[in-house]
Structures are given as structure tokens and as C-alpha cells.
Write an enzyme that holds these catalytic residues in place. Structure first.
Site, PDB file in Angstrom:
ATOM      1  N   GLU A   6       0.865  -1.192   0.000  1.00 16.93           N
ATOM      2  CA  GLU A   6       0.000   0.000   0.000  1.00 16.93           C
ATOM      3  C   GLU A   6       0.895   1.233   0.000  1.00 16.93           C
ATOM      4  O   GLU A   6       1.522   1.541   1.015  1.00 16.93           O
ATOM      5  CB  GLU A   6      -0.881   0.018   1.260  1.00 16.93           C
ATOM      6  CG  GLU A   6      -1.814  -1.163   1.405  1.00 16.93           C
ATOM      7  CD  GLU A   6      -2.979  -1.120   0.439  1.00 16.93           C
ATOM      8  OE1 GLU A   6      -3.180  -0.077  -0.209  1.00 16.93           O
ATOM      9  OE2 GLU A   6      -3.665  -2.142   0.319  1.00 16.93           O
ATOM     10  N   CYS A  11      -2.322   9.532   2.315  1.00 16.55           N
ATOM     11  CA  CYS A  11      -2.016   8.796   1.077  1.00 16.55           C
ATOM     12  C   CYS A  11      -3.099   9.031   0.030  1.00 16.55           C
ATOM     13  O   CYS A  11      -2.796   9.112  -1.156  1.00 16.55           O
ATOM     14  CB  CYS A  11      -1.830   7.311   1.357  1.00 16.55           C
ATOM     15  SG  CYS A  11      -3.221   6.556   2.199  1.00 16.55           S
TER      16      CYS A  11
HETATM   17  P1  NDP Z   1       8.447   4.969   4.339  1.00 17.30           P
HETATM   18  O1  NDP Z   1       8.404   4.185   3.084  1.00 17.30           O
HETATM   19  O2  NDP Z   1       9.588   5.877   4.573  1.00 17.30           O
HETATM   20  O3  NDP Z   1       8.413   4.000   5.608  1.00 17.30           O
HETATM   21  C1  NDP Z   1       7.353   3.056   5.795  1.00 17.30           C
HETATM   22  C2  NDP Z   1       7.800   2.028   6.816  1.00 17.30           C
HETATM   23  O4  NDP Z   1       8.835   1.216   6.251  1.00 17.30           O
HETATM   24  C3  NDP Z   1       8.377   2.623   8.094  1.00 17.30           C
HETATM   25  O5  NDP Z   1       7.979   1.843   9.200  1.00 17.30           O
HETATM   26  C4  NDP Z   1       9.862   2.517   7.848  1.00 17.30           C
HETATM   27  O6  NDP Z   1      10.611   2.512   9.027  1.00 17.30           O
HETATM   28  C5  NDP Z   1       9.942   1.176   7.157  1.00 17.30           C
HETATM   29  N1  NDP Z   1      11.166   0.944   6.402  1.00 17.30           N
HETATM   30  C6  NDP Z   1      12.078   1.833   5.951  1.00 17.30           C
HETATM   31  N2  NDP Z   1      13.068   1.211   5.262  1.00 17.30           N
HETATM   32  C7  NDP Z   1      12.771  -0.113   5.278  1.00 17.30           C
HETATM   33  C8  NDP Z   1      13.395  -1.269   4.721  1.00 17.30           C
HETATM   34  N3  NDP Z   1      14.510  -1.194   4.014  1.00 17.30           N
HETATM   35  N4  NDP Z   1      12.799  -2.466   4.918  1.00 17.30           N
HETATM   36  C9  NDP Z   1      11.642  -2.565   5.606  1.00 17.30           C
HETATM   37  N5  NDP Z   1      11.005  -1.507   6.159  1.00 17.30           N
HETATM   38  C10 NDP Z   1      11.564  -0.295   5.993  1.00 17.30           C
HETATM   39  O7  NDP Z   1       7.059   5.737   4.394  1.00 17.30           O
HETATM   40  P2  NDP Z   1       6.572   6.801   5.467  1.00 17.30           P
HETATM   41  O8  NDP Z   1       6.603   6.205   6.832  1.00 17.30           O
HETATM   42  O9  NDP Z   1       7.312   8.075   5.230  1.00 17.30           O
HETATM   43  O10 NDP Z   1       5.034   6.953   5.073  1.00 17.30           O
HETATM   44  C11 NDP Z   1       4.598   7.844   4.105  1.00 17.30           C
HETATM   45  C12 NDP Z   1       4.206   7.097   2.851  1.00 17.30           C
HETATM   46  O11 NDP Z   1       3.224   6.126   3.144  1.00 17.30           O
HETATM   47  C13 NDP Z   1       3.585   8.016   1.824  1.00 17.30           C
HETATM   48  O12 NDP Z   1       4.087   7.735   0.543  1.00 17.30           O
HETATM   49  C14 NDP Z   1       2.103   7.665   1.905  1.00 17.30           C
HETATM   50  O13 NDP Z   1       1.405   7.959   0.743  1.00 17.30           O
HETATM   51  C15 NDP Z   1       2.171   6.205   2.190  1.00 17.30           C
HETATM   52  N6  NDP Z   1       0.910   5.731   2.757  1.00 17.30           N
HETATM   53  C16 NDP Z   1       0.127   4.861   2.043  1.00 17.30           C
HETATM   54  C17 NDP Z   1      -1.091   4.450   2.532  1.00 17.30           C
HETATM   55  C18 NDP Z   1      -1.937   3.459   1.803  1.00 17.30           C
HETATM   56  O14 NDP Z   1      -2.769   2.823   2.443  1.00 17.30           O
HETATM   57  N7  NDP Z   1      -1.810   3.287   0.500  1.00 17.30           N
HETATM   58  C19 NDP Z   1      -1.594   4.943   3.816  1.00 17.30           C
HETATM   59  C20 NDP Z   1      -0.694   5.815   4.493  1.00 17.30           C
HETATM   60  C21 NDP Z   1       0.515   6.193   3.959  1.00 17.30           C
HETATM   61  P3  NDP Z   1      11.235   3.888   9.563  1.00 17.30           P
HETATM   62  O15 NDP Z   1      10.109   4.881   9.662  1.00 17.30           O
HETATM   63  O16 NDP Z   1      11.748   3.504  10.881  1.00 17.30           O
HETATM   64  O17 NDP Z   1      12.261   4.300   8.558  1.00 17.30           O
END
Ligand code: NDP
Length: 501
Positions: free
Chosen positions: A247, A281
Site C-alpha cells: 500500500e 495517502c
Molecule cells: P516509508 O516508506 O519511509 O516507511 C514506511 C515504513 O517502512 C516505516 O515503518 C519505515 O521505518 C519502514 N522501512 C524503511 N526502510 C525499510 C526497509 N529497508 N525495509 C523494511 N522496512 C523499511 O514511508 P513513510 O513512513 O514516510 O510513510 C509515508 C508514505 O506512506 C507516503 O508515501 C504515503 O502515501 C504512504 N501511505 C500509504 C497508505 C496506503 O494505504 N496506500 C496509507 C498511508 C501512507 P522507519 O520509519 O523507521 O524508517
């Protein structure tokens, strides 16, 4: 009495060795949390494996009873959970409360509908196999890893967690490093209602902790976050053929027809773009409006936007940008829009004053600008004048994302909706599909694949198992080496008669 939801209890560590979660409004530390390493994540998944067996064997009715108790507990804890969401994201108080309402509504639906959707069902075997009784069962995967973002730190991961639990799985959840306290509060609240086994656990840390979860032997991984991280998650999960639900973000559009209710369309455009400081999102990033009503709609959008209060008070309309790095992206998108010939009707470069961004309304922005092609994730909106809705549909569908959309039209809403390349459409409203628990939620293209929410969301966290049971000996036995030579000839005659015309 409601159990207190407190990020400093019981797992947060008030220790400088952990990492802090910060209040984006003030920069103050909310709590310290441990950065779970590989070994800790593997241990959590091993514990979850045992818990999954116990949870699965409880059956639908027992799980439903426990999940509804959890729903009641979360309802009692709503204000405390909302306060914690405010502290870790900076969003206004009522936005956090509304987020909790969504959590509760989805958990309730998942708990109540899991048995109806997932119980074994008979299917027809067809003429050629009528001697077999056929059925499909939906079995839990076992352990689901959930990786969540920070923008809706309760609602977004719970869109996977509620449905995965209701389908009979255990869950290990890695919240964003910005919102670990909300994740721990959810797990603590669940553990108080289901103390027997660690059916829902939280591991905290940075991206490496998420990567460790992908490698820790989970049976499926539900990821919500950015497209860039999704690619890394998929690559890691590919090492072990771990299936994923993805997502990601979007650049969602709102389309306005000449016959639309313009007051409603403007209100939806401004709220859809600016709520949660645009960090949604399925937030509205661009508006396509037919030329006949473009001027009036734009004036209405500008007037509504000017009324918005930005600040760190719980009652402000728009809070800070939660993730400091996002401010550079927002600044760059505004600059690119203006450099490519766009006009800022509200705000502009000076709107960016960290940690806040004042609302920005842009017009005449070319489709090539990053403000249009990429997710800005800030309180900005681009308004585009088009000849008609055909042009609008063509421009929307040209993007590489395809999450949600909104259409304002008195007569053609559903027809326009059917032509949009995306996962969800709201007609004459905005984002409403996310609040209907029976509807699937998810995108296409760079917005991801797979579905959470609704019956599809329950099935996403289940493996279909096909079972046939012989009812009687068939007249023509072909699935054996002992078949007579005429058996296949006879079968072919039947097939030609049935299907050859
Ligand atoms: P990120 O992609 O930066 O991070 C998402 C999660 O992945 C965090 O928990 C992050 O940890 C973790 N993560 C980072 N690197 C890795 C890795 N290499 N392997 C596994 N996990 C990893 O997104 P954001 O948290 O900044 O969220 C914003 C984004 O989410 C926007 O693009 C938004 O549109 C999307 N979104 C989509 C939704 C949907 O339902 N379609 C709903 C809500 C948001 P850490 O934070 O510790 O780096």
C-alpha cells in the site's frame, strides 16, 4: 475503568541508548524506544508462531469475542490514544480522534464478518467432475508482518492488523520510527484483553528493523509506506518468496464536471488536500475542472483555503509536517511548479516555515512538474483547467500512481469513476471509501497492489485451500492408469459435443 494508553509504558525505555520519538510541534521527546535488532525480531516472530497456532485453534467465534472486547477497550481509551497520536504526529486533536473512530469501525467489521467471509464454502464441480463435491476453505497464513507509516499511525496499520487477526493470524508490527509509541499502545491494549499469548507484538526501530522483519520468516508481509521503500521490501521478501501486500502513496485527483455542486466540490478539494497537513495517502493533490466552472471553483478554493489556521494548538486546522525531511520535498515541488510557469494563488515559497507549511494553491502548473507527477505530501493543491472531463480522465490516467480519486458531477459520476485507473473513487465526496469497512482499499501501478479492508482484505490474509471429496464412482474413470482405451475417446466425444460448437 479504561486502561491508560501511555507511550512510556510498558515497553518504552526512558534511556539514552534507545531512540526518541519526538513531538513535531515542539521537538520535545515523547519517549525513548529500543531499536530492535535482527535477533529480537526473529525472537518475536518465533513467539508469534506459537501464538498463531493457539489463536487459529480458538476458531471464529472465540476470536470474534476477543476482538470485540479489544474494540470496546480501544473505544474506552480513545481520548488517550488520540493524545498519543497528537504527540507523535503533531496533528490536531479532532483529526486524531477521527482516526481512532476509523480504527474502531474497521476492527468491529473485521471481527463480525470474518466467519461469514472465510468459512468453508461449497462450489460447483462442473459437468465433467460432477462425481466430486468441491469446497474452498480459507486458512490463516500463520504470522503476518506489518510495516506501517507515521501519517495515520493507528488507522493505517490497523487496516492490516484488524483483518489479519480476524482471519486467524498472529501479527508482528513494526511501526514507523516516528510513531513507535502508538504501535506499542495498540499492542499493550490488545495484550490486556488477550493476555494468554502474544498474538499481536510490536518491534520498534529504524528501517533495518523493518528489513529484519521481512527476513524473519513471516508468512506474509503487509507494507504501507512510500513506493521507494516498497521496492526494497519486495526485494528483501523475494529472497524467501514471502508474499506481500503493498500500500503506497499517490497523487490523487479530484475531477469537477460543469454541472457539479461547486460549493461541495471546493469544500472537498480543500479538506481533501489540507487535512493532516496534506500527509494523507489518499489526499487530494490535484484538481481538474472543466473550463465552464474553473474560475468560480478556483475562487471558492482560494477563499476556503485562506480561512485555515496553521499551528501547534490542538484546535488548529493544520498541524506541523511530521517528518522533517518531507519539508524539503514540499519546498522543491512548490519551487518546481513556479519555475515551470505555475502561479501561487495562495502561499508560495514563503509558505514553508518549518515545522509548519502554510496552505498553497497553485494554478497553471504543467503536467510535467513534480508538483503534479510526484506525491507532495504537504498542504498544497494544483488546480488545472481542462476542456472537458474526457481530458481530465486522460490526464489522471497518465500518471504512474493510481490510489484513489474523487469525481464531482450531478449526472455522470459513476460513469467517470468507471474510467479512472485507480483502486477507489468517491463520487460527490472525498476519501469516503476509507471509512466504509466493507469496501476494499488499495491501489494500482506505483500505488501498490493487494487489498486491505472488507471481504477482500480478510481474504488477503488467508490462503484459499481447495478440497474435493468423491461422491460416487464416475461412469468414465480417466484419472487412473487402469482406464480402458475407450475412456478418453468417450470423454473427447463429450467435450466436443459440449464445447465444440
Ligand atoms: P516509508 O516508506 O519511509 O516507511 C514506511 C515504513 O517502512 C516505516 O515503518 C519505515 O521505518 C519502514 N522501512 C524503511 N526502510 C525499510 C526497509 N529497508 N525495509 C523494511 N522496512 C523499511 O514511508 P513513510 O513512513 O514516510 O510513510 C509515508 C508514505 O506512506 C507516503 O508515501 C504515503 O502515501 C504512504 N501511505 C500509504 C497508505 C496506503 O494505504 N496506500 C496509507 C498511508 C501512507 P522507519 O520509519 O523507521 O524508517
Amino acid at each position: 475503568m479504561a486502561q491508560r494508553v501511555d507511550s512510556s509504558q510498558p515497553q518504552a525505555h526512558q534511556s539514552p541508548t534507545g531512540f526518541p520519538s519526538l513531538d513535531p510541534r515542539t521537538g520535545e521527546v515523547v519517549a525513548y524506544h529500543q531499536a530492535d535488532d535482527d535477533a529480537a525480531v526473529h525472537a518475536a516472530v518465533a513467539r508469534a508462531r506459537e501464538a498463531a497456532q493457539w489463536w487459529r485453534e480458538l476458531g471464529f467465534a472465540q476470536r470474534r469475542r476477543r476482538l470485540l472486547s479489544w474494540r470496546a477497550a480501544l473505544t474506552r481509551q480513545l481520548d488517550e490514544l488520540a493524545e498519543l497520536i497528537c504527540a507523535e504526529t503533531g496533528k490536531p486533536r479532532d483529526d486524531a480522534r477521527l482516526e481512532c473512530v476509523l480504527v474502531i469501525a474497521h476492527l468491529d467489521w473485521a471481527a463480525r464478518h470474518a466467519e461469514r467471509v472465510l468459512r468453508p464454502r461449497r462450489v460447483r464441480s462442473g459437468l465433467l467432475m460432477m462425481h466430486e463435491a468441491s469446497s474452498v476453505a480459507y486458512e490463516p497464513y500463520g504470522v503476518i508482518g506489518v510495516i506501517g507509516p507515521w501519517n495515520y499511525p493507528a488507522h493505517t496499520p490497523m487496516g492490516s492488523i484488524s483483518y489479519a487477526l480476524a482471519a486467524g493470524n498472529a501479527v508482528v508490527f513494526k511501526p514507523s520510527e516516528l510513531t513507535p509509541g502508538v504501535g506499542q499502545a495498540l499492542a499493550a491494549s490488545f495484550a490486556a484483553v488477550v493476555p494468554e499469548q502474544p498474538v499481536l507484538q510490536v518491534v520498534t526501530g529504524y528501517g533495518e528493523t523493518g528489513a529484519a522483519l521481512c527476513r524473519a520468516g513471516v508468512d506474509k508481509l503487509a507494507f504501507t509506506g512510500s513506493t521507494i521503500t516498497a521496492r526494497k521490501v519486495m526485494a528483501t521478501c523475494a529472497e524467501t518468496l514471502t508474499p506481500v501486500v503493498i500500500e503506497c502513496g499517490g497523487t490523487d485527483a479530484l475531477l469537477v464536471d460543469a454541472d457539479a455542486d461547486l460549493a461541495a466540490a471546493a469544500d472537498a478539494a480543500v479538506w481533501g488536500a489540507m487535512v493532516n497537513a496534506g500527509q494523507t495517502c489518499v489526499g487530494v493533490e490535484r484538481v481538474y475542472v472543466t473550463k465552464e466552472v474553473a474560475t468560480e471553483l478556483t475562487e471558492r478554493i482560494v477563499a476556503l483555503t485562506r480561512r485555515l489556521r496553521v499551528g501547534g494548538k490542538p484546535t488548529d486546522h493544520i498541524g506541523p509536517i511530521t517528518r522533517p525531511e518531507q519539508i524539503d520535498v514540499i519546498r522543491a515541488h512548490i519551487a518546481d511548479a513556479v519555475a515551470q510557469g505555475g502561479t501561487a494563488l495562495v502561499g508560495g515559497a514563503e509558505a514553508v516555515c518549518p515545522p509548519f507549511v502554510q496552505p498553497v494553491v497553485l494554478t497553471d502548473v504543467p503536467e510535467t512538474s513534480t508538483a503534479v507527477t510526484e506525491e507532495t505530501f504537504g498542504p498544497t493543491i494544483t488546480v488545472h483547467r481542462v476542456a472537458d472531463l474526457d481530458e481530465a480522465v486522460q490526464r489522471v490516467n497518465a500518471g504512474r500512481y493510481g490510489l484513489g480519486a474523487a469525481v464531482f458531477s450531478r449526472h455522470r459520476g459513476p460513469q467517470i469513476a468507471s474510467r479512472l485507473r485507480c483502486g477507489m473513487v468517491a463520487v460527490n465526496s472525498v476519501v469516503s471509501y476509507a471509512a466504509v469497512p466493507s469496501l476494499p482499499f488499495g491501489g494500482v501501478g506505483d500505488s501498490g497492489f493487494g487489498r486491505i479492508h472488507g471481504a477482500d482484505g480478510l481474504r488477503e490474509f488467508s490462503r484459499p485451500k481447495a478440497v474435493t471429496r468423491r461422491r460416487f464412482r464416475p461412469l468414465v474413470q480417466v484419472l487412473t492408469f487402469d482406464r480402458p482405451s475407450w475412456a478418453v475417446q468417450l470423454l473427447l466425444r463429450i467435450v466436443r459435443a459440449l464445447y465444440g460448437r
